[in-house]
Design an enzyme around this catalytic site. Sequence first.
Site, mmCIF file in Angstrom:
data_model
loop_
_atom_site.group_PDB
_atom_site.id
_atom_site.type_symbol
_atom_site.label_atom_id
_atom_site.label_comp_id
_atom_site.label_asym_id
_atom_site.label_seq_id
_atom_site.Cartn_x
_atom_site.Cartn_y
_atom_site.Cartn_z
ATOM 1 N N SER A 78 12.149 88.508 77.959
ATOM 2 C CA SER A 78 11.423 87.893 76.845
ATOM 3 C C SER A 78 9.966 88.289 77.007
ATOM 4 C CB SER A 78 11.551 86.365 76.934
ATOM 5 O OG SER A 78 10.609 85.742 76.081
ATOM 6 N N TYR A 111 11.104 78.296 82.287
ATOM 7 C CA TYR A 111 11.732 79.331 81.448
ATOM 8 C C TYR A 111 10.917 80.625 81.527
ATOM 9 C CZ TYR A 111 13.317 82.018 77.465
ATOM 10 O OH TYR A 111 13.789 83.050 76.674
#
Length: 255
Positions: A135, A148
Amino acid sequence: MIALVTGASSGIGRDIARSLAKHGINVIITARRRDRLIELKNELMNEYGVKVMCIAADLSKEAHAFKLYDAVKKYNIDILINNAGFGVFGKFAETDLERELQMLDVNVKAFHILFKLFLRDFKKRGCGYILNTASIAGFMPGPYFSSYYASKAYIVRMTQAVAEELRKERSGVNISMLCPGPVATEFSETARVKFRSKPSNSEKLAEHAVREMFAGKLFITDSWLTSSLRVLAKIFPDCFAAAMAGCFQSKRERF
Ligand SMILES: NC(=O)c1ccc[n+]([C@@H]2O[C@H](COP(=O)([O-])OP(=O)(O)OC[C@H]3O[C@@H](n4cnc5c(N)ncnc54)[C@H](OP(=O)(O)O)[C@@H]3O)[C@@H](O)[C@H]2O)c1
């Protein structure tokens, strides 16, 4: 060719499985929700005439990751889409520890196990493609989404480091990492947070990711804006990147 796609029951993984099938590639699809996998299997077989196998597995359990590998190794997988993952949103002191540990088991541990086991096989054969879903979050600290972001940084650094090992060895194995910004999937619902900006389209992203993976690109993203964020994260000190990401994340609404 045959591909294993993790996290194929929804979002980016499901669309990557669709895109691979469109290219005539047989797929083994895995996630926890078997009903979703069966639905996708029927769709891909009917629309593209490829062979599809479903394997239900909970990748937060280490044993399931090993069992998944054991179940598919006889098929001589050519492509690994190491995509399953989710996020836990909130202040680090307040987020649920159990859920975060589960997230690390999926995003880091299962990712690591599958990456290593398939890389070993691919190296023996001197070919293969691995696409790790990271990401843009992997390039900066992420207040309010701290673990995360950190889990995605693990994927980014692992992919970059292993890519360099393979480059030095002039290996025929290709590895790539998919690093998008927000994408319209079930991700935000699972993380229980709303997107602030307009998310990218998962189908278009998947098509692009598959094309770029076959072109041997290491870093794959969804837009020039996301690419620019990566460049900015390199130029500015980490404390600045943390402040910017924190400012963005703190304004997000919870479900
Ligand atoms: N959407 C975004 O904005 C965005 C941006 C950057 C990166 N990403 C990354 O993209 C990847 C795919 O996410 P998505 O956006 O497509 O979200 P999604 O629609 O929620 O899909 C997540 C997939 O991961 C699977 N998964 C979750 N926990 C699992 C577990 N314990 N065992 C096995 N499979 C599990 C889910 O399947 P089951 O629930 O059926 O198990 C589902 O197929 C993730 O790694 C995510 O971090 C997403």
